[in-house]
Write an enzyme that holds these catalytic residues in place. Structure first.
Site, mmCIF file in Angstrom:
data_model
loop_
_atom_site.group_PDB
_atom_site.id
_atom_site.type_symbol
_atom_site.label_atom_id
_atom_site.label_comp_id
_atom_site.label_asym_id
_atom_site.label_seq_id
_atom_site.Cartn_x
_atom_site.Cartn_y
_atom_site.Cartn_z
ATOM 1 N N ALA A 59 1.821 50.449 9.521
ATOM 2 C CA ALA A 59 2.915 51.414 9.692
ATOM 3 C C ALA A 59 4.278 50.915 9.188
ATOM 4 O O ALA A 59 4.926 51.593 8.380
ATOM 5 C CB ALA A 59 2.977 51.835 11.160
ATOM 6 N N ASP A 236 0.854 52.988 15.288
ATOM 7 C CA ASP A 236 1.345 53.824 14.184
ATOM 8 C C ASP A 236 2.324 54.886 14.656
ATOM 9 O O ASP A 236 3.222 55.281 13.922
ATOM 10 C CB ASP A 236 0.168 54.468 13.447
ATOM 11 C CG ASP A 236 -0.466 53.452 12.524
ATOM 12 O OD1 ASP A 236 -1.215 52.585 13.019
ATOM 13 O OD2 ASP A 236 -0.176 53.485 11.316
HETATM 14 O O1 MRU Z 1 -4.780 52.583 8.051
HETATM 15 P P1 MRU Z 1 -3.865 51.396 8.209
HETATM 16 O O2 MRU Z 1 -4.456 50.114 7.707
HETATM 17 O O3 MRU Z 1 -2.485 51.679 7.647
HETATM 18 O O4 MRU Z 1 -3.711 51.266 9.775
HETATM 19 C C1 MRU Z 1 -2.896 50.251 10.288
HETATM 20 C C2 MRU Z 1 -2.934 50.122 11.748
HETATM 21 O O5 MRU Z 1 -3.543 50.906 12.448
HETATM 22 C C3 MRU Z 1 -2.119 49.033 12.345
HETATM 23 O O6 MRU Z 1 -2.705 48.572 13.521
HETATM 24 C C4 MRU Z 1 -0.746 49.604 12.674
HETATM 25 O O7 MRU Z 1 -0.162 50.201 11.547
HETATM 26 C C5 MRU Z 1 0.166 48.585 13.212
HETATM 27 S S1 MRU Z 1 0.651 47.510 11.921
HETATM 28 C C6 MRU Z 1 1.894 46.548 12.235
#
Ligand code: MRU
Length: 335
Positions: A59, A236
């Protein structure tokens, strides 16, 4: 006036991207851990596609990439309204994407036409530097919760490559490790795109943090048999009531931890909190291509026409979250 072609996030260590006068240099997270492939982008469309295809993901990193994508558009003299619309359409769930674009848009809307480039560059720089600082602060607040000898289970990847700094959830673990605390990580592989197997395992090994990789279905047994003492994950989007959207499987892990009375922490900067959304049911959840589930890394597994449901995120109810680690401290709802 400061140079609009100035560099950002040019520093030692792991980072998902940096900007200089040649463009946005982005580490392709799809190729990791076996190849460190960098792309140099000058066009906003390349940045949008990098976000859509998860070349850059996590995110806060999505928010940072979008802010720097707007710098590319401004440098090229492109239509900023169109650039902003294109980036908002890339991925729906991570609040940080919209927070970053809101900040950049507010800055250019308030500027006179001749000052727009400088306004976009300044706002993007403020955003990425604020995220870097937020990661450091979350690390400090979160490390205080980690005891010497803790075994920390996590899902997906919330380390440096997912942010503009040291990370959120994994940043907390790294901060505790840097303080000399003995911490072990249990990493869920995180089907279907395997961010845990590819990125969390790799980042822990790089940092010298002991890590054990497990498949997602092993979490309940691993909590018991591997002596898990705590869970720390990223997020997110977090609604006003504390409902937390994070990578699919997070809610299962939170349920497992609640049953085993293992504390479950969510580490996220304030840019992940969505004050316009009251509860989890209203968080937009991205659904991705069926073939991500029918196969693995391009290799077909399931019947090619089997119906599939592939939500990229789930929503963990606030009752399953012990606390939220933010740059402002450790919070519990109501915020
Ligand atoms: O689909 P992604 O890889 O973007 O999903 C990321 C996540 O779910 C992470 O756990 C979240 O963004 C936190 S990252 C600091």
């Amino acid at each position: 006036m400061k140079d609009p072609n100035r560099s950002m996030l040019v520093r030692e260590g792991l980072r998902p991207f940096f900007l200089d006068e040649r463009g946005l240099h982005l580490l392709d997270q799809r190729a990791l851990p076996h190849e460190e492939r960098w792309h140099t982008f000058t066009e906003l469309e390349d940045v949008a596609q990098a976000i859509e295809t998860l070349a850059v993901r996590g995110a806060p990193a999505i928010g940072g990439a979008a802010a720097l994508g707007m710098v590319l558009a401004a440098r090229q003299g492109h239509d900023l309204e169109g650039a902003d619309r294109r980036l908002r359409a890339t991925r729906p769930t991570a609040k940080n994407l919209f927070a970053a674009l809101d900040e950049v848009k507010a800055a250019w809307s308030a500027a006179a036409p001749a000052a727009r480039l400088a306004a976009v560059v300044d706002a993007a720089e403020r955003h990425v530097l604020a995220d870097e600082a937020a990661c450091a602060a979350m690390g400090a607040h979160g490390a205080a919760l980690i005891a010497d000898g803790d075994v920390v289970i996590t899902i997906c990847h919330s380390g440096a490559l997912a942010t503009c700094g040291i990370g959120t959830g994994l940043g907390v673990v790294k901060s505790a490790h840097a303080q000399g605390k003995r911490v072990r990580v249990v990493a869920l592989e995180t089907r279907p795109l395997l961010q845990g197997a590819r990125l969390t395992a790799w980042e822990c090994l790089r940092e010298g943090i002991p890590v054990t990789l497990i498949t997602d279905g092993m979490s309940a047994f691993a909590v018991e048999r591997l002596g898990v003492t705590r869970a720390v994950v990223g997020a997110d989007r977090i609604a006003r009531d504390g409902s937390t959207a994070n990578k699919i499987g997070t809610r299962t892990l939170a349920t497992v931890c609640a049953a085993a009375r293992v504390p479950f922490h969510v580490a996220a900067p304030m840019s992940t909190f969505d004050t316009t959304i009251a509860q989890g049911v209203d968080i937009p959840i991205e659904e991705r291509a069926a073939d991500e589930v029918r196969g693995a890394r391009g290799t077909p597994i399931a019947p090619h026409d089997v119906p599939v449901w592939n939500p990229s995120f789930d929503v963990t109810p606030p009752g399953l979250v012990t606390s939220f680690i933010t740059e402002r401290g450790v919070l519990t709802p109501p915020f």
